[in-house]
Design an enzyme around this catalytic site. Structure first.
Site, PDB file in Angstrom:
ATOM      1  N   GLU A   2      37.412  13.171 -12.050  1.00 33.86           N
ATOM      2  CA  GLU A   2      37.636  12.950 -13.481  1.00 33.86           C
ATOM      3  C   GLU A   2      38.551  14.013 -14.092  1.00 33.86           C
ATOM      4  O   GLU A   2      38.564  14.229 -15.303  1.00 33.86           O
ATOM      5  CB  GLU A   2      36.296  12.908 -14.211  1.00 33.86           C
TER       6      GLU A   2
ATOM      7  N   PHE B 199      25.374  -3.041  -7.242  1.00 31.50           N
ATOM      8  CA  PHE B 199      26.388  -2.036  -7.524  1.00 31.50           C
ATOM      9  C   PHE B 199      26.161  -0.854  -6.599  1.00 31.50           C
ATOM     10  O   PHE B 199      25.031  -0.409  -6.409  1.00 31.50           O
ATOM     11  CB  PHE B 199      26.332  -1.572  -8.983  1.00 31.50           C
TER      12      PHE B 199
ATOM     13  N   SER C  81      32.933   8.096 -14.661  1.00 30.43           N
ATOM     14  CA  SER C  81      34.089   7.265 -15.010  1.00 30.43           C
ATOM     15  C   SER C  81      34.239   6.062 -14.084  1.00 30.43           C
ATOM     16  O   SER C  81      35.317   5.501 -13.961  1.00 30.43           O
ATOM     17  CB  SER C  81      35.390   8.091 -15.000  1.00 30.43           C
ATOM     18  N   SER C  82      33.145   5.670 -13.428  1.00 26.05           N
ATOM     19  CA  SER C  82      33.103   4.504 -12.528  1.00 26.05           C
ATOM     20  C   SER C  82      33.985   4.650 -11.301  1.00 26.05           C
ATOM     21  O   SER C  82      34.231   3.674 -10.590  1.00 26.05           O
ATOM     22  CB  SER C  82      33.493   3.214 -13.283  1.00 26.05           C
TER      23      SER C  82
ATOM     24  N   GLU D 216      22.205  -0.074  -6.540  1.00 25.47           N
ATOM     25  CA  GLU D 216      21.367  -0.581  -7.621  1.00 25.47           C
ATOM     26  C   GLU D 216      21.550  -2.080  -7.806  1.00 25.47           C
ATOM     27  O   GLU D 216      22.645  -2.608  -7.614  1.00 25.47           O
ATOM     28  CB  GLU D 216      21.697   0.133  -8.941  1.00 25.47           C
TER      29      GLU D 216
ATOM     30  N   ASP E  57      23.504   5.733 -21.711  1.00 24.72           N
ATOM     31  CA  ASP E  57      23.935   4.363 -21.433  1.00 24.72           C
ATOM     32  C   ASP E  57      22.748   3.503 -21.000  1.00 24.72           C
ATOM     33  O   ASP E  57      21.917   3.932 -20.180  1.00 24.72           O
ATOM     34  CB  ASP E  57      24.993   4.349 -20.333  1.00 24.72           C
TER      35      ASP E  57
ATOM     36  N   ASN F  38      20.434   3.445 -17.971  1.00 26.97           N
ATOM     37  CA  ASN F  38      21.337   3.537 -16.829  1.00 26.97           C
ATOM     38  C   ASN F  38      21.594   4.988 -16.460  1.00 26.97           C
ATOM     39  O   ASN F  38      21.323   5.413 -15.344  1.00 26.97           O
ATOM     40  CB  ASN F  38      22.643   2.808 -17.153  1.00 26.97           C
TER      41      ASN F  38
ATOM     42  N   SER G 241      37.399   7.975 -27.613  1.00 28.50           N
ATOM     43  CA  SER G 241      36.281   7.830 -26.681  1.00 28.50           C
ATOM     44  C   SER G 241      35.082   7.221 -27.393  1.00 28.50           C
ATOM     45  O   SER G 241      34.963   7.269 -28.626  1.00 28.50           O
ATOM     46  CB  SER G 241      35.897   9.186 -26.089  1.00 28.50           C
TER      47      SER G 241
END
Length: 355
Positions: free
Chosen positions: A15, A176, A184-185, A214, A297, A309, A321
């Protein structure tokens, strides 16, 4: 006299670039009548450098910024920060580092050893929040529903692959797979069938030696921002994430580069559910022992159930953001958020001895 704020950004994590953009946002909004900024960049290799204020820290033409490698070196040790053997007097460190080697308690440990006030959560809260496999049991122990899943360690993947694949089938696809300590996935994959499971694990392991598997929750992603004001955490209004259908999920490109994501404020959910999420956001903040700020989240499932999450102790911090947007919709602008964070940092005592 103005307080000197050292904005630390970049870092060794995936990131890196987003951290640079966050730093640019804070630098632009800092009240220069009260604060004097110093920019400290950490290169991808881990070198600390003194960056000039006019260095571009924004996305330009779809290109993300990086910390320059040719800037003057900064020495960071228990005596503080220095450049060319000249000490940098710093009142507060604003560590805008996302992910490992920054958001995970490492930079927080340095600040405490050097006895410099800093923005955000302490060592333990930062470390636990960063590792979702540790945070989830804590959330569950406080009565919050977490997404069913399991951990695949890189050291065990080859020898126990058949067992993990069986566990994935039991969890049911789609799933997932993501780094347990990522953000940031990046490294995250939506896996629709058993044949794609192994590749997703390998992808996650390129970012972290621990992969988190998950179950996919059918519903919408909702988020809530928490800000500590006068020693007490307060929750923003809740926002729901809306993504262009061409994206499978809320991935890195959708978040930062494509402009395909927007946040609905307030969230497109029943008001009683929104209040439940606001309460759970504060509960999660307290459960991990956080300080300063967090973005929490959640998933609001089609069944009506709310799942937590993750909690981000240093969320993306540009003016566009999600964290600042949620507070703007709640009535607190970007500049006042920064003011609150610096104030909390100065008032808080560091470490277990509170010295």
């Amino acid at each position: 006299m103005k307080k000197v704020i050292a904005i630390i950004f970049g870092g060794r994590s995936s990131e890196h670039e987003i951290s640079c953009v966050s730093a640019g946002g804070v630098l632009a909004a800092l009240d220069r009548s009260k604060y004097e900024p110093i920019l400290i960049g950490i290169t991808r290799s881990g070198s600390w450098v003194h960056v000039q204020e006019d260095f571009p820290l924004e996305i330009r033409g779809g290109v993300l910024p990086e910390v320059p490698t040719d800037a003057p070196q900064v020495v960071a040790d228990i005596h503080g920060l220095s450049v060319d053997k000249k000490p940098l007097h710093v009142d507060v460190i604003f560590p805008l580092l996302h992910g490992p080697y920054g958001e995970d308690g490492t930079i927080q440990g340095f600040c405490e050893m050097a006895n410099i006030a800093y923005v955000g959560s302490g060592v333990l809260a930062s470390a636990v929040a960063m590792d979702k496999s540790f945070a989830k049991p804590i959330f569950a122990s406080h009565g919050m529903s977490v997404v069913p899943g399991f951990v695949v360690k890189k050291s065990e993947w080859k020898s126990l692959r058949a067992q993990f694949e069986k566990s994935a089938v039991s969890l049911e696809y789609p799933l997932f797979v993501k780094p347990a300590r990522g953000g940031s996935s990046r490294g995250t994959t939506k896996v629709k069938s058993e044949k794609d499971f192994a590749a997703a694990i390998d992808e996650a392991h390129t970012f972290d030696s621990k992969a988190l598997v998950e179950k996919a929750i059918h519903g919408i992603e909702v988020e809530c921002a928490v800000l500590e004001i006068n020693g007490s955490p307060e929750a923003s209004i809740v926002g729901s994430i809306s993504i262009d259908p061409k994206f499978e999920f809320y991935d890195f490109e959708a978040k930062y580069l494509d402009g395909a994501t927007k946040i609905e404020l307030p969230a497109l959910i029943p008001s009683d559910v929104a209040e439940e999420i606001r309460a759970k956001a504060i509960q999660a903040f307290k459960a991990l022992g956080c300080s300063g700020l967090a973005r929490v989240d959640f998933f609001y499932a089609t069944t009506g159930e709310v799942f937590i999450n993750e909690l981000n102790t240093m969320p993306g911090f540009t003016q566009t953001s999600v964290f600042p947007k949620m507070w703007a919709a709640t009535g607190k602008n970007y500049e006042s958020i920064i003011e609150e964070l610096i104030k909390t940092a100065q008032q808080r005592t560091n470490g277990v001895l509170e010295n």
